[in-house]
Each structure stands twice: as structure tokens, then as C-alpha cells.
Write a protein that holds these residues in place. Structure first.
Motif, PDB file in Angstrom:
ATOM      1  N   ASP A 144       0.826  -1.205   0.000  1.00  0.00           N
ATOM      2  CA  ASP A 144       0.000   0.000   0.000  1.00  0.00           C
ATOM      3  C   ASP A 144       0.868   1.266   0.000  1.00  0.00           C
ATOM      4  OD1 ASP A 144      -2.668   1.212   0.139  1.00  0.00           O
ATOM      5  OD2 ASP A 144      -2.068   1.845   2.166  1.00  0.00           O
ATOM      6  N   ARG A 145       1.911   1.286   0.818  1.00  0.00           N
ATOM      7  CA  ARG A 145       2.811   2.460   0.847  1.00  0.00           C
ATOM      8  C   ARG A 145       3.422   2.712  -0.525  1.00  0.00           C
ATOM      9  NH1 ARG A 145       4.453   0.539   5.873  1.00  0.00           N
ATOM     10  NH2 ARG A 145       6.145  -0.629   4.918  1.00  0.00           N
ATOM     11  N   ARG A 146       3.899   1.657  -1.168  1.00  0.00           N
ATOM     12  CA  ARG A 146       4.533   1.808  -2.477  1.00  0.00           C
ATOM     13  C   ARG A 146       3.551   2.307  -3.522  1.00  0.00           C
ATOM     14  NH1 ARG A 146       9.684   2.782  -3.157  1.00  0.00           N
ATOM     15  NH2 ARG A 146      10.895   1.451  -1.825  1.00  0.00           N
ATOM     16  N   LEU A 147       2.358   1.751  -3.517  1.00  0.00           N
ATOM     17  CA  LEU A 147       1.365   2.170  -4.508  1.00  0.00           C
ATOM     18  C   LEU A 147       0.951   3.621  -4.310  1.00  0.00           C
ATOM     19  CD1 LEU A 147      -0.839  -1.042  -4.749  1.00  0.00           C
ATOM     20  CD2 LEU A 147       0.969  -0.285  -6.295  1.00  0.00           C
ATOM     21  N   LYS A 148       1.046   4.104  -3.076  1.00  0.00           N
ATOM     22  CA  LYS A 148       0.714   5.496  -2.784  1.00  0.00           C
ATOM     23  C   LYS A 148       1.923   6.419  -2.951  1.00  0.00           C
ATOM     24  CE  LYS A 148      -3.101   4.494   0.315  1.00  0.00           C
ATOM     25  NZ  LYS A 148      -3.533   4.412   1.723  1.00  0.00           N
ATOM     26  N   GLY A 149       3.081   5.836  -3.309  1.00  0.00           N
ATOM     27  CA  GLY A 149       4.274   6.641  -3.525  1.00  0.00           C
ATOM     28  C   GLY A 149       4.947   7.107  -2.244  1.00  0.00           C
ATOM     29  N   THR A 164       7.631   6.805   0.485  1.00  0.00           N
ATOM     30  CA  THR A 164       8.943   6.198   0.686  1.00  0.00           C
ATOM     31  C   THR A 164       9.330   6.373   2.146  1.00  0.00           C
ATOM     32  OG1 THR A 164       9.576   6.764  -1.571  1.00  0.00           O
ATOM     33  CG2 THR A 164      11.350   6.183  -0.057  1.00  0.00           C
ATOM     34  N   PRO A 165       9.553   5.261   2.852  1.00  0.00           N
ATOM     35  CA  PRO A 165       9.942   5.384   4.262  1.00  0.00           C
ATOM     36  C   PRO A 165      11.337   5.987   4.384  1.00  0.00           C
ATOM     37  CG  PRO A 165      10.018   3.084   3.569  1.00  0.00           C
ATOM     38  CD  PRO A 165       9.459   3.871   2.421  1.00  0.00           C
ATOM     39  N   ALA A 170       6.172  -4.348  -6.048  1.00  0.00           N
ATOM     40  CA  ALA A 170       5.639  -3.005  -5.811  1.00  0.00           C
ATOM     41  C   ALA A 170       6.778  -2.021  -5.548  1.00  0.00           C
ATOM     42  CB  ALA A 170       4.667  -3.007  -4.640  1.00  0.00           C
ATOM     43  N   ALA A 171       7.849  -2.494  -4.899  1.00  0.00           N
ATOM     44  CA  ALA A 171       8.988  -1.627  -4.588  1.00  0.00           C
ATOM     45  C   ALA A 171       9.779  -1.254  -5.832  1.00  0.00           C
ATOM     46  CB  ALA A 171       9.903  -2.311  -3.568  1.00  0.00           C
ATOM     47  N   ILE A 172       9.805  -2.149  -6.832  1.00  0.00           N
ATOM     48  CA  ILE A 172      10.667  -1.900  -7.993  1.00  0.00           C
ATOM     49  C   ILE A 172       9.924  -1.875  -9.320  1.00  0.00           C
ATOM     50  CG2 ILE A 172      12.704  -2.846  -6.840  1.00  0.00           C
ATOM     51  CD1 ILE A 172      12.279  -5.399  -8.506  1.00  0.00           C
ATOM     52  N   ASN A 173       8.615  -2.006  -9.295  1.00  0.00           N
ATOM     53  CA  ASN A 173       7.804  -1.971 -10.515  1.00  0.00           C
ATOM     54  C   ASN A 173       8.086  -3.135 -11.460  1.00  0.00           C
ATOM     55  OD1 ASN A 173       5.776  -0.134 -10.586  1.00  0.00           O
ATOM     56  ND2 ASN A 173       7.021   1.510 -11.437  1.00  0.00           N
ATOM     57  N   ALA A 174       8.278  -4.318 -10.935  1.00  0.00           N
ATOM     58  CA  ALA A 174       8.492  -5.502 -11.766  1.00  0.00           C
ATOM     59  C   ALA A 174       7.138  -6.138 -12.090  1.00  0.00           C
ATOM     60  CB  ALA A 174       9.386  -6.505 -11.045  1.00  0.00           C
ATOM     61  N   PRO A 175       7.038  -6.843 -13.204  1.00  0.00           N
ATOM     62  CA  PRO A 175       5.759  -7.452 -13.584  1.00  0.00           C
ATOM     63  C   PRO A 175       5.434  -8.707 -12.759  1.00  0.00           C
ATOM     64  CG  PRO A 175       7.431  -7.936 -15.233  1.00  0.00           C
ATOM     65  CD  PRO A 175       8.068  -7.011 -14.238  1.00  0.00           C
ATOM     66  N   ILE A 176       4.139  -8.940 -12.624  1.00  0.00           N
ATOM     67  CA  ILE A 176       3.612 -10.089 -11.883  1.00  0.00           C
ATOM     68  C   ILE A 176       2.862 -10.977 -12.861  1.00  0.00           C
ATOM     69  CG2 ILE A 176       2.098 -10.835 -10.003  1.00  0.00           C
ATOM     70  CD1 ILE A 176       2.397  -7.931  -8.878  1.00  0.00           C
TER      71      ILE A 176
END
Length: 131
Positions: A45-50, A52-53, A113-119
Motif C-alpha cells: 500500500d505504501r509503495r502504490l501510494k508513492g 517512501t519510508p 511493488a517496490a521496484i515496478n516488476a511485472p507479476i
């Protein structure tokens, strides 16, 4: 055959340890839910919302290690469903060869989600999750 999917829905229930994500075919109608943990759902959820911790979280650390070793995540594949448990593989490209790493789908999806790789999902997994 593997089918590319996307995160269709994220259902967060803060009163439960069991959270739900729904994966849907990118170019189709099939979809199914996966129950995951609260730590993984918040990472996704954090990653999809942009968001960054300030310091790397576990999945960020894994992405940094992969990158630091000169590897790249090609994709993840949810490749099986046995006794109500999903199985996944992370496919890494390392020095011109492909390495498959066993993973829980929730961790693999959080990494993606962290690196935008395909699923991807193996076609037979869709059959097992059928209507």
C-alpha cells in the motif's frame, strides 16, 4: 503458460492479521484473491501510494541487495496453489543467466511493488481458483 496480472484491489482490515489483495488478468477478466499478512499489505500500500519510508523496509532491503549484486528482477510468477497455499518464484537475471528463487507470493508482490516488476500467474493457478 504464464498470464500477466495486476493488483486490482487491496483490502486492508486493521483489526485482523489477514489482509486481501486481488490479482486480475491484465488483458482479461479472470481474478482471484490472496490472503496476506498485515506487514506485507502495508508495504504494498505504501509503495502504490508513492510513500517512501525514511529507512529501507524489508522489501526495499531485498531490492537493494539484488541491485547491489548486479542482478535484476525480471518478474515474479505465482506458479502453484496447493492445499489453499499459493506458491511463487522470483526470476532474477544475474550475469546473463536466470535464477529462480522460491518465495511467498506476498513477499514477491511487495518486492514488485517496490521496484515496478511485472507479476504473472500460471494459467493452471487460475483454473484452481475458478468461480
Amino acid at each position: 503458460m504464464d498470464v500477466e496480472v495486476e493488483l486490482s484491489r487491496i483490502i486492508i482490515n486493521e483489526t485482523s492479521d489477514q489482509q486481501i489483495i486481488v490479482l486480475k488478468e491484465r488483458h482479461g477478466e479472470r481474478a482471484f484473491p490472496i490472503v496476506i499478512g498485515i506487514v506485507e499489505i502495508f508495504a504494498i500500500d505504501r509503495r502504490l501510494k508513492g510513500i517512501t519510508p525514511p529507512r529501507p523496509m524489508t522489501h526495499d532491503l531485498l531490492a537493494n541487495v539484488i541491485d547491489g549484486l548486479g542482478a535484476q528482477v525480471q518478474r515474479i510468477v505465482i506458479d502453484d496453489l496447493r492445499e489453499h497455499t499459493f506458491y511463487a518464484k522470483i526470476y532474477l537475471q544475474v550475469n546473463g543467466r536466470t535464477v529462480k528463487i522460491d518465495s511467498r507470493p506476498s513477499d514477491a508482490i511487495a518486492l514488485c511493488a517496490a521496484i515496478n516488476a511485472p507479476i504473472f500467474v500460471a494459467d493452471h493457478v487460475f483454473d484452481k481458483t475458478g468461480p
